[in-house]
Scaffold this motif. Structure first.
Motif, short mmCIF file in Angstrom:
data_model
loop_
_atom_site.label_atom_id
_atom_site.label_comp_id
_atom_site.label_asym_id
_atom_site.label_seq_id
_atom_site.Cartn_x
_atom_site.Cartn_y
_atom_site.Cartn_z
N LYS A 182 -47.71 -30.70 0.80
CA LYS A 182 -47.23 -32.04 1.14
C LYS A 182 -48.19 -33.12 0.66
O LYS A 182 -47.77 -34.21 0.26
N LEU A 183 -49.48 -32.81 0.70
CA LEU A 183 -50.50 -33.77 0.25
C LEU A 183 -50.50 -33.96 -1.26
O LEU A 183 -51.00 -34.97 -1.75
N GLY A 184 -49.99 -32.96 -1.98
CA GLY A 184 -50.16 -32.98 -3.43
C GLY A 184 -51.54 -32.54 -3.84
O GLY A 184 -52.00 -32.81 -4.96
N ALA A 185 -52.23 -31.83 -2.93
CA ALA A 185 -53.56 -31.31 -3.22
C ALA A 185 -53.44 -29.92 -3.84
O ALA A 185 -52.34 -29.45 -4.15
N VAL A 186 -54.58 -29.25 -4.00
CA VAL A 186 -54.62 -27.95 -4.65
C VAL A 186 -55.08 -26.90 -3.64
O VAL A 186 -56.16 -27.02 -3.06
N ALA A 239 -53.37 -35.60 9.05
CA ALA A 239 -54.75 -35.55 9.52
C ALA A 239 -55.73 -35.41 8.36
O ALA A 239 -56.79 -36.06 8.33
N LEU A 240 -55.41 -34.56 7.40
CA LEU A 240 -56.26 -34.41 6.22
C LEU A 240 -56.32 -35.69 5.41
O LEU A 240 -57.39 -36.09 4.92
N HIS A 241 -55.18 -36.35 5.27
CA HIS A 241 -55.14 -37.62 4.53
C HIS A 241 -56.05 -38.65 5.20
O HIS A 241 -56.81 -39.37 4.52
#
Length: 561
Positions: free
Chosen positions: A96-100, A65-67
């Motif tokens: 999982k997103l590879g975000a921070v 959803a964020l992606h």
């Protein structure tokens, strides 16, 4: 993008060659746990119990959803959430997103949030609708004009009439917006580089200005694997976590460790020691890390309730000074208590464990946890002689990569990568470390240096004292004087004469005895229990204006020379 100060190439190579850095992102461990034991309980939040498969499924849906909302790798996703199961889902989705991930303690308000969210350039933030009677959705609605880079504010709960901006959505609405094949979407995302920044965590506020510390997947994974090894943890353990999930202890114990260990975490919000005892007993909690105020409350409750705690194997205490006597009494009554020394910049630098002698466990801050290296230096940065006090410098596989504000890094690190902690300590002849306080915690009385830590440790043994903090205050004659701020049992008074008599009986040099005693109802603290001494120091210089950190601190009595 990130102004990191990683270890030297030789150090990084040695961490990999020795297996201290596993070169796997944090999300790998949730995927592995969900595959190996999908039906095992991972998170206990009141009556809510989530299995590893549940967490993996929900985190995958949220990540997708964020992606779809335009949040991707290297974006900062903040969350200002209490200790709830949703915080675990948010953190794992970010991985999982590879975000921070950028956890923010719930006590922060507009001033702090403008600074943190602005400096971090946060893309999305998760908040409760209301928490402890405060309307977070309304506060963020007021902040939106100052934060144009925010793409999403996600509210846990009913938005109601609050938050009319289109960037505001609810938890349910965001999850419902996820693509039908969320797992395929997430599986197609680039594999995060284990050396990339995955956590931006602001220091918890014992200094006036918070600093954003940067950690990578490798530093956090090592930190948690080292805890598993040091304390002999396994899948039969149950972690109890009352520390805020937005503090480094909560990030590790509640959001990361369960998925490396394959064991559940029991979340505890809004500290109540009797309720904590109930949860520890109900779920057979065996391992916990928290700060001194939590330990004192748990001990007092266990004694008052007459409740045994047979499931507890370890209580690890750090983050705040701990009186020697409290360590001893808590070990006798609750289970093995050991001290740990660390910080947001390096969560575990020294510690004891159950195999250490009682002297080391109860009267020191432990031994250096190899492969971390610790040196104690004079102001010249030359190592001091054993037994002498100096500043603690360390470097290791869990040392952070630097601050988000790159201007802070030159002063924070030596050329060879040691972090300057600002803490004072000494090694004893057994190699154990004794933390003596912060550099700013020294009282310079007519040129004589006095450790506030030593005075606090002694005063904590007074039968009337519940909590104590000693700071340097201005003095027209000596330059500085000792000012003791004391919380007493049952709000009884404690006079300067009482303190003088007690410390004299402990054969303390007269110069170390505080010349001001203030009896207060509470001490100003961070969310993790650290006393905000800078607020006390500020107040001694200007006694008419209370700094924001001291709102709610009532002065019951003042006794001064």
């Amino acid at each position: 993008m990130w102004p990191t100060r990683p270890p030297t190439p030789d150090l990084a190579h040695s961490y990999r060659e020795s297996g201290h850095w596993r070169d796997q992102p944090i999300g790998h461990y949730l995927t592995r746990a969900a595959s190996l034991f999908p039906d095992a309980v991972a998170v206990i939040d009141g009556d809510t119990r989530l299995t590893f498969a549940d967490v993996d499924r929900d985190a995958t849906t949220l990540a997708a959803a964020l992606h779809s909302a335009g949040i991707g790798a290297d974006d900062v996703v903040s969350f200002q959430l209490p200790n709830r199961a949703e915080a675990v889902i948010v953190y794992q989705a970010i991985m999982k997103l590879g975000a921070v991930a950028n956890p923010i303690v719930p006590i922060y308000r507009g001033r702090e949030l403008r600074f943190i969210l602005g400096q971090a350039r946060t893309s999305a933030v998760f908040i409760p609708a209301t928490y402890r009677g405060f309307d977070y959705a309304a506060m963020y609605d007021q902040l939106l004009d100052d934060l144009p880079h925010l793409k999403k504010i996600v509210i846990l709960g009913d938005r109601g009439e609050r938050g009319t901006d289109e960037r505001m959505t609810t938890w349910t609405e965001l999850l419902d917006s996820a693509p039908a094949e969320a797992a395929k979407v997430v599986a197609a995302l680039p594999h995060p580089d284990p050396d990339q920044v995955c956590l931006l965590l602001y220091t918890s506020g014992t200094t006036a200005d918070p600093k954003g510390a940067l950690h990578s997947h490798n530093t956090l994974v090592f930190e948690n694997l080292s805890m598993i090894e040091l304390f002999g943890l396994n899948e039969n353990d149950v972690i109890f976590n009352p520390s805020p999930v937005t503090h480094v202890t909560g990030v590790n114990c509640a959001l990361t460790l369960p998925f490396l260990l394959g064991a559940p975490v029991v979340l505890h919000d809004q500290w109540d020691p009797v309720a904590a005892l109930d949860k520890i007993s109900r779920d057979d909690a065996s391992f916990m890390i928290f700060s001194t105020p939590f330990l004192q409350g748990l001990l007092d409750a266990a004694i008052a309730e007459g409740r045994p705690t047979p499931s507890i194997r370890y209580i690890v205490c750090g983050g705040a000074d701990m009186p020697d006597d409290l360590t001893r009494r808590a070990t006798e009554r609750l289970g093995t208590v050991v001290r740990m020394y660390g910080a947001t910049e390096g969560p575990s630098v020294t510690a004891g464990n159950r195999w250490d002698t009682a002297q080391l466990r109860t009267r020191t801050d432990g031994r250096v946890l190899a492969p971390t290296e610790v040196i104690i230096v004079a102001p010249s940065e030359r190592p001091v002689e054993p037994g002498s006090v100096g500043e603690v410098l360390w470097r290791g596989p869990d040392t952070f990569l630097g601050y988000l504000d790159p201007s802070l890094n030159a002063a924070a690190f030596t050329e060879d990568g040691f972090f300057r902690s600002g803490d004072l300590a000494r090694f004893d002849d057994t190699g154990a470390i004794h933390i003596e306080g912060r550099i700013k915690d020294i009282i310079n009385r007519s040129g004589e240096k006095i450790s506030t830590h030593e005075v606090e440790n002694l005063l904590s043994e007074h039968p009337a004292v519940s909590e104590v903090a000693v700071v340097a205050g201005p003095d027209a004659t000596t330059g500085e004087r000792g000012c003791a701020f004391v919380v007493t049992h049952h709000a009884q008074d404690l006079t300067l004469e009482d303190v003088h008599e007690f410390l004299t009986g402990r054969e303390v040099a007269k110069q170390k005895i505080p010349e001001s005693v203030f009896v207060v109802d509470v001490l100003p603290k961070t969310a993790s229990g650290k006393i905000q001494k800078f607020a006390l120091r500020d107040w001694t210089r200007n006694r008419t204006d209370l700094p924001p950190q001291m709102v709610g601190v009532s002065l019951h009595a003042a006794h001064e020379k």
